[in-house]
Design a protein around this motif. Structure first.
Motif, PDB file in Angstrom:
ATOM      1  N   LEU A 105     -18.335 -64.162 -21.218  1.00 22.32           N
ATOM      2  CA  LEU A 105     -19.147 -63.332 -21.277  1.00 22.32           C
ATOM      3  C   LEU A 105     -19.354 -61.985 -20.713  1.00 22.32           C
ATOM      4  O   LEU A 105     -19.308 -60.927 -20.729  1.00 22.32           O
ATOM      5  CB  LEU A 105     -21.131 -63.322 -21.850  1.00 22.32           C
ATOM      6  N   ALA A 106     -19.809 -62.156 -19.202  1.00 26.87           N
ATOM      7  CA  ALA A 106     -19.304 -60.645 -18.585  1.00 26.87           C
ATOM      8  C   ALA A 106     -18.094 -60.208 -18.663  1.00 26.87           C
ATOM      9  O   ALA A 106     -17.558 -58.973 -18.261  1.00 26.87           O
ATOM     10  CB  ALA A 106     -19.905 -60.974 -17.185  1.00 26.87           C
ATOM     11  N   ALA A 107     -16.772 -60.579 -18.847  1.00 28.49           N
ATOM     12  CA  ALA A 107     -15.461 -60.438 -18.930  1.00 28.49           C
ATOM     13  C   ALA A 107     -15.012 -59.193 -20.619  1.00 28.49           C
ATOM     14  O   ALA A 107     -13.817 -58.662 -20.550  1.00 28.49           O
ATOM     15  CB  ALA A 107     -14.740 -61.578 -18.993  1.00 28.49           C
ATOM     16  N   ILE A 108     -16.136 -59.142 -21.397  1.00 28.98           N
ATOM     17  CA  ILE A 108     -16.060 -59.098 -22.530  1.00 28.98           C
ATOM     18  C   ILE A 108     -16.202 -57.533 -22.510  1.00 28.98           C
ATOM     19  O   ILE A 108     -14.854 -57.021 -22.958  1.00 28.98           O
ATOM     20  CB  ILE A 108     -16.980 -58.873 -23.691  1.00 28.98           C
ATOM     21  N   ASN A 109     -16.683 -56.731 -21.349  1.00 30.67           N
ATOM     22  CA  ASN A 109     -16.778 -55.228 -21.073  1.00 30.67           C
ATOM     23  C   ASN A 109     -16.406 -55.059 -19.957  1.00 30.67           C
ATOM     24  O   ASN A 109     -16.757 -53.979 -19.323  1.00 30.67           O
ATOM     25  CB  ASN A 109     -17.813 -54.803 -21.621  1.00 30.67           C
ATOM     26  N   ALA A 110     -15.865 -55.746 -18.961  1.00 31.62           N
ATOM     27  CA  ALA A 110     -15.573 -55.656 -17.110  1.00 31.62           C
ATOM     28  C   ALA A 110     -14.690 -54.857 -17.137  1.00 31.62           C
ATOM     29  O   ALA A 110     -14.420 -53.949 -16.039  1.00 31.62           O
ATOM     30  CB  ALA A 110     -15.137 -57.187 -16.735  1.00 31.62           C
ATOM     31  N   HIS A 111     -14.025 -54.578 -18.466  1.00 35.93           N
ATOM     32  CA  HIS A 111     -12.599 -53.456 -18.569  1.00 35.93           C
ATOM     33  C   HIS A 111     -12.872 -52.537 -18.681  1.00 35.93           C
ATOM     34  O   HIS A 111     -12.159 -51.479 -17.938  1.00 35.93           O
ATOM     35  CB  HIS A 111     -11.318 -53.749 -19.214  1.00 35.93           C
ATOM     36  N   VAL A 112     -14.544 -51.954 -18.596  1.00 38.54           N
ATOM     37  CA  VAL A 112     -14.814 -50.768 -19.480  1.00 38.54           C
ATOM     38  C   VAL A 112     -15.261 -49.826 -18.129  1.00 38.54           C
ATOM     39  O   VAL A 112     -15.849 -50.190 -17.376  1.00 38.54           O
ATOM     40  CB  VAL A 112     -15.827 -50.237 -20.159  1.00 38.54           C
TER      41      VAL A 112
END
Length: 120
Positions: A105-112
């Motif tokens: 779940l945290a990986a969904i927007n970790a790249h932002v």
């Protein structure tokens, strides 16, 4: 007083508190476009003029989490957390254990990456 000087709370739980006198001074003296647009950089860029208090999370270091909604992936993350927790009322004490159990779940927007205050 702010919890953004030393980021230990997730991005999106940002809190900044200033006196009216300080805000008035910044309004009068801030000249740079980013200081006028965002209000608070003037305080942080002039620590000799203001007393700065850093508020940190005594429970741990969670500044690497992103819980703000600025992008489509941020919204996907929030919706996934909301769905996983059943849509009831919840807070960080429910979200953090969920993310520990389900790091995808945290990986969904970790790249932002947060937009810089001063754009090149």
């Amino acid at each position: 007083a702010s919890n953004t000087l030393e980021r230990t709370y997730p991005r999106g739980l940002d809190t900044e508190v200033f006196s009216m006198d300080a805000l008035t001074r910044a309004w009068r003296e801030a000249l740079q476009p980013h200081q006028r647009e965002h209000v608070t950089p003037y305080f942080y860029e002039n620590p000799d003029l203001f007393t700065l208090l850093s508020v940190t999370d005594c429970d741990g270091e969670y500044g690497h989490h992103r819980w703000t909604v600025d992008t489509a992936d941020d919204l996907r993350f929030v919706r996934a957390v909301y769905e996983a927790l059943g849509g009831d009322l919840f807070g960080r004490h429910e979200i953090l254990p969920l993310l520990a159990k389900r790091p995808e779940l945290a990986a969904i927007n970790a790249h932002v990456r947060q937009k810089a205050l001063v754009q090149p």
